[in-house]
Design a protein around this motif. Structure first.
Motif, PDB file in Angstrom:
ATOM      1  N   VAL A 115     -31.772 -15.776  33.700  1.00 24.40           N
ATOM      2  CA  VAL A 115     -32.674 -16.119  32.601  1.00 24.40           C
ATOM      3  C   VAL A 115     -32.209 -15.338  31.377  1.00 24.40           C
ATOM      4  CG1 VAL A 115     -35.052 -16.049  31.747  1.00 24.40           C
ATOM      5  CG2 VAL A 115     -34.602 -16.519  34.177  1.00 24.40           C
ATOM      6  N   VAL A 116     -31.957 -16.032  30.273  1.00 26.91           N
ATOM      7  CA  VAL A 116     -31.519 -15.408  29.029  1.00 26.91           C
ATOM      8  C   VAL A 116     -32.674 -15.452  28.033  1.00 26.91           C
ATOM      9  CG1 VAL A 116     -29.909 -15.558  27.086  1.00 26.91           C
ATOM     10  CG2 VAL A 116     -29.116 -16.043  29.422  1.00 26.91           C
ATOM     11  N   VAL A 117     -33.057 -14.289  27.513  1.00 31.04           N
ATOM     12  CA  VAL A 117     -34.180 -14.204  26.583  1.00 31.04           C
ATOM     13  C   VAL A 117     -33.677 -13.626  25.260  1.00 31.04           C
ATOM     14  CG1 VAL A 117     -36.521 -13.361  26.211  1.00 31.04           C
ATOM     15  CG2 VAL A 117     -35.708 -13.789  28.549  1.00 31.04           C
ATOM     16  N   LEU A 118     -33.643 -14.455  24.225  1.00 32.91           N
ATOM     17  CA  LEU A 118     -33.203 -14.021  22.908  1.00 32.91           C
ATOM     18  C   LEU A 118     -34.394 -13.507  22.085  1.00 32.91           C
ATOM     19  CD1 LEU A 118     -30.544 -16.755  21.996  1.00 32.91           C
ATOM     20  CD2 LEU A 118     -30.251 -14.601  23.233  1.00 32.91           C
ATOM     21  N   GLN A 146     -40.200 -12.556  20.021  1.00 33.76           N
ATOM     22  CA  GLN A 146     -41.034 -12.411  18.829  1.00 33.76           C
ATOM     23  C   GLN A 146     -42.200 -13.387  18.864  1.00 33.76           C
ATOM     24  OE1 GLN A 146     -40.648 -10.141  16.357  1.00 33.76           O
ATOM     25  NE2 GLN A 146     -42.524 -10.883  15.364  1.00 33.76           N
ATOM     26  N   GLU A 147     -41.945 -14.615  19.348  1.00 31.28           N
ATOM     27  CA  GLU A 147     -42.989 -15.638  19.365  1.00 31.28           C
ATOM     28  C   GLU A 147     -44.038 -15.370  20.434  1.00 31.28           C
ATOM     29  OE1 GLU A 147     -41.200 -19.480  19.768  1.00 31.28           O
ATOM     30  OE2 GLU A 147     -40.710 -19.613  17.627  1.00 31.28           O
ATOM     31  N   ASN A 148     -43.617 -14.952  21.619  1.00 33.13           N
ATOM     32  CA  ASN A 148     -44.612 -14.755  22.686  1.00 33.13           C
ATOM     33  C   ASN A 148     -44.045 -13.916  23.831  1.00 33.13           C
ATOM     34  OD1 ASN A 148     -46.922 -14.918  24.227  1.00 33.13           O
ATOM     35  ND2 ASN A 148     -47.233 -17.090  23.768  1.00 33.13           N
ATOM     36  N   ALA A 149     -43.892 -12.619  23.565  1.00 32.40           N
ATOM     37  CA  ALA A 149     -43.339 -11.727  24.586  1.00 32.40           C
ATOM     38  C   ALA A 149     -44.212 -11.673  25.827  1.00 32.40           C
ATOM     39  CB  ALA A 149     -43.157 -10.328  24.006  1.00 32.40           C
ATOM     40  N   VAL A 150     -45.519 -11.636  25.647  1.00 36.29           N
ATOM     41  CA  VAL A 150     -46.439 -11.500  26.778  1.00 36.29           C
ATOM     42  C   VAL A 150     -46.388 -12.722  27.677  1.00 36.29           C
ATOM     43  CG1 VAL A 150     -48.865 -11.294  27.440  1.00 36.29           C
ATOM     44  CG2 VAL A 150     -47.951  -9.888  25.577  1.00 36.29           C
ATOM     45  N   LYS A 151     -46.435 -13.892  27.084  1.00 30.65           N
ATOM     46  CA  LYS A 151     -46.441 -15.125  27.880  1.00 30.65           C
ATOM     47  C   LYS A 151     -45.157 -15.269  28.697  1.00 30.65           C
ATOM     48  CE  LYS A 151     -47.004 -20.142  27.547  1.00 30.65           C
ATOM     49  NZ  LYS A 151     -47.213 -21.298  26.615  1.00 30.65           N
ATOM     50  N   VAL A 152     -44.016 -15.002  28.086  1.00 36.59           N
ATOM     51  CA  VAL A 152     -42.743 -15.109  28.801  1.00 36.59           C
ATOM     52  C   VAL A 152     -42.684 -14.095  29.932  1.00 36.59           C
ATOM     53  CG1 VAL A 152     -40.235 -14.970  28.605  1.00 36.59           C
ATOM     54  CG2 VAL A 152     -41.564 -16.004  26.760  1.00 36.59           C
ATOM     55  N   ALA A 153     -43.136 -12.871  29.672  1.00 35.92           N
ATOM     56  CA  ALA A 153     -43.115 -11.819  30.696  1.00 35.92           C
ATOM     57  C   ALA A 153     -44.030 -12.151  31.859  1.00 35.92           C
ATOM     58  CB  ALA A 153     -43.511 -10.484  30.071  1.00 35.92           C
ATOM     59  N   PHE A 178     -31.440 -11.461  31.400  1.00 35.38           N
ATOM     60  CA  PHE A 178     -30.668 -10.811  30.344  1.00 35.38           C
ATOM     61  C   PHE A 178     -31.497 -10.819  29.069  1.00 35.38           C
ATOM     62  CE2 PHE A 178     -27.524 -12.381  33.357  1.00 35.38           C
ATOM     63  CZ  PHE A 178     -26.781 -11.231  33.568  1.00 35.38           C
ATOM     64  N   LEU A 179     -31.790  -9.632  28.599  1.00 39.90           N
ATOM     65  CA  LEU A 179     -32.683  -9.445  27.465  1.00 39.90           C
ATOM     66  C   LEU A 179     -31.887  -8.874  26.296  1.00 39.90           C
ATOM     67  CD1 LEU A 179     -35.691  -9.372  26.471  1.00 39.90           C
ATOM     68  CD2 LEU A 179     -35.776  -7.042  27.368  1.00 39.90           C
ATOM     69  N   PRO A 220     -37.188  -5.259  18.625  1.00 37.21           N
ATOM     70  CA  PRO A 220     -38.400  -4.436  18.535  1.00 37.21           C
ATOM     71  C   PRO A 220     -39.495  -4.841  19.520  1.00 37.21           C
ATOM     72  CG  PRO A 220     -37.586  -4.959  16.343  1.00 37.21           C
ATOM     73  CD  PRO A 220     -36.770  -5.769  17.302  1.00 37.21           C
ATOM     74  N   GLN A 221     -39.490  -6.111  19.972  1.00 39.05           N
ATOM     75  CA  GLN A 221     -40.536  -6.585  20.878  1.00 39.05           C
ATOM     76  C   GLN A 221     -40.162  -6.428  22.354  1.00 39.05           C
ATOM     77  OE1 GLN A 221     -43.650  -7.735  20.009  1.00 39.05           O
ATOM     78  NE2 GLN A 221     -43.051  -6.946  17.998  1.00 39.05           N
ATOM     79  N   SER A 222     -38.953  -5.925  22.630  1.00 39.09           N
ATOM     80  CA  SER A 222     -38.516  -5.803  24.023  1.00 39.09           C
ATOM     81  C   SER A 222     -39.456  -4.938  24.848  1.00 39.09           C
ATOM     82  CB  SER A 222     -37.097  -5.226  24.085  1.00 39.09           C
ATOM     83  OG  SER A 222     -36.176  -6.098  23.481  1.00 39.09           O
ATOM     84  N   ALA A 223     -39.977  -3.870  24.237  1.00 41.44           N
ATOM     85  CA  ALA A 223     -40.855  -2.961  24.975  1.00 41.44           C
ATOM     86  C   ALA A 223     -42.111  -3.677  25.449  1.00 41.44           C
ATOM     87  CB  ALA A 223     -41.225  -1.759  24.096  1.00 41.44           C
TER      88      ALA A 223
END
Length: 533
Positions: free
Chosen positions: A275-278, A283-290, A312-313, A317-320
């Motif tokens: 899974v590749v996460v750009l 930025q759009e929805n870190a919580v939903k994807v996680a 792969f992340l 700034p939103q990675s955390a």
């Protein structure tokens, strides 16, 4: 609980239930870690040969049947499976540890794909009929009458999978597609669910007799490894279907290639489904994807061939937020029963191997301890950086169970380098915005396409739709055939056929699909144009 009186042997050679002449064994209940009372018997070498000989005899008749007759047979199998009612589900729950709801859905998928193939062969255009009528006056040389279509290969040996006791087992996709193509099936039951296999085998045998199918069109065998390998080596067998481990699939492929007449082995094996996460998606929805990732990793205790085992992340700034959400969900997830103790042991061994590699960290694991570590898998997600991943090749190996490894990359070039090192996969997933893809120096879609049989734009790969457009396969080692076929969807039928051309045949001697009058009413390619005329 309902009970079912199994035939004492639970082997079916054609229409006949026979006493196995090999070793006795018992089924195992992973949820209680106990053996079940039923005794099953493996077939002998001689009995296995008899099953193949029956299949070869049946092929001469079965391949000639009107497509509607084969469709009737497939539909009858679905009906017989449904008629078993809760007995089938209860037995599958006992032997697999999977929940009732999951197995009820799997039964629906199994009967649905049988009816899907019945519909396919009733319509009939799948045979890819191509006709070039004779041109006797063509200069400088006349053209003969040429008529081409796909014809069945012959008897097929199918091996049952451990993780799908119904949908990738006795009446699963390999069996359904082979029978639909006109090939008899000799099915080698998986030892983890022999009772479930026997129930389904009896249902298929009953359907075969009710539908007037030739004796030997289907056999169900419990067999040890030596006899199973013998089946693959038998000269009358023309193809093999397999879903399971890389080691098992490659062993069968070696046997098939060392025969005097090598045959195709369609083995679905290992995949980590990257899974590749750009940053745009984060930025759009870190919580939903996680949250979606955590749910996909733990679904079915991670026992899906499409489990997202690598993420792969690209650092942002939103990675955390993304990592914290994944960790929270994994910590709150509970351990659950795996299919058998061997699978659970290998899962634990794989996680332990990765977590002690320098530079690899445990991002999170379930805060609930396993009640029985012999069969319960404890969810865990590990994390590392791209440099560590690139110098540790084993980090890209499949771990079958509820785990994933998140690799944080600093640049697009670093992420692309990680992807380039991967072997072939069943799936790959891309999370990105359209603007990101347009501005990136990396063609992410083409890069992932080269690695996988199916690429998802968003979502998660667990859950394989059974449909006309599905591809469930991929470059080696996802499959042994290099990703040229699918084991799910109607195109799966193409694995068990070959092209054949009739030249200058009288119309009456041609198969119905190629006769002038087109009695089947199918779409045909006549001199480059598709028509039903």
């Amino acid at each position: 609980m309902s009970t079912f009186q199994y035939h004492p042997t639970a082997n079916f050679i054609g229409h006949e239930a026979v006493a196995g002449e090999g070793d006795l064994f018992k089924a195992f209940a992973p949820s209680t870690h106990e053996q079940l009372a039923d005794e099953f018997t493996n077939v002998s070498s001689e009995q296995a040969n008899h099953a193949v000989e029956k299949a070869a005899s049946a092929f001469a008749v079965y391949r000639q049947l009107h497509p509607n007759k084969r469709a009737d047979f497939l539909e009858a199998i679905a009906t017989e499976l449904e008629a078993l009612g809760e007995i089938l589900i209860e037995r599958a729950v006992l032997e697999s540890g999977l929940p009732t709801g999951r197995l009820t859905g799997e039964r629906g998928r199994t009967t649905g794909q049988l009816r899907m193939f019945a519909k396919l062969i009733r319509e009939g255009s799948w045979v890819d009929a191509r006709i070039n009528p004779a041109l006797p006056d063509r200069q400088p040389l006349p053209r003969p009458d040429l008529r081409r279509m796909l014809i069945p290969l012959g008897p097929v040996v199918v091996f049952g999978a451990s993780n799908f006791p119904l949908a990738f087992s006795v009446a699963g996709g390999d069996t359904a597609s082979a029978l639909a193509s006109g090939c008899p099936v000799i099915f080698k039951a998986h030892p983890s669910h022999p009772g479930t296999s026997s129930l389904v085998g009896q249902a298929i045998t009953t359907a075969a007799e009710k539908s007037g199918m030739p004796d030997g069109v289907f056999s169900l065998l419990h067999a040890d490894n030596e006899v199973a390998q013998q089946l693959v080596a038998h000269p009358a067998v023309k193809a093999v279907g397999f879903t399971g481990s890389r080691g098992g699939g490659l062993a069968l492929q070696r046997i098939a290639q060392e025969r005097a007449e090598p045959i195709p082995v369609y083995a679905e094996m290992s995949a980590v489904n990257p899974v590749v996460v750009l940053p745009g998606a984060i930025q759009e929805n870190a919580v939903k994807v996680a949250e979606g990732l955590a749910a996909s990793v733990t679904l079915g205790v991670g026992q899906f061939c499409t489990n997202p085992g690598l993420v792969f992340l690209l650092d942002s700034p939103q990675s955390a937020v993304f990592l914290d959400t994944v960790a929270e969900k994994i910590r709150s997830s509970a351990p659950a029963t795996m299919l058998n103790s061997g699978i659970c042991h290998n899962y634990q061994k794989g996680v332990q191997h990765n977590r002690i590699i320098p530079g690899v960290h445990v991002l999170a694991e379930s805060e609930t301890a396993s009640e029985d570590s012999r069969t319960e898998g404890r969810p865990a997600v590990l994390s590392t950086t791209a440099p560590i991943f690139l110098c540790s090749p084993t980090l890209s190996d499949e771990i079958f169970g509820p785990t994933s490894l998140i690799v944080t990359c600093q640049t697009e070039a670093e992420l692309a380098e990680c992807l380039q090192t991967l072997e072939g996969q069943l799936t790959a997933t891309l999370y990105a915005t359209a603007d990101e893809l347009a501005q990136s120096a990396v063609d992410w879609i083409s890069l992932l396409q080269a690695k996988a049989g199916r690429v998802l734009f968003g979502g998660f790969p667990t859950g394989v739709e059974v449909s006309e457009a599905m591809t469930h396969g991929g470059p080696f080692p996802a499959t042994t055939d290099g990703g040229r076929s699918t084991s799910v969807g109607t195109a799966a039928i193409l694995r068990f056929v070959r092209p054949f051309t009739y030249q200058s045949f009288p119309d009456a001697l041609l198969p119905l699909a190629l006769q002038n009058a087109n009695p089947l009413g199918i779409w045909r390619n006549i001199d480059g144009e598709f028509t039903k005329s």
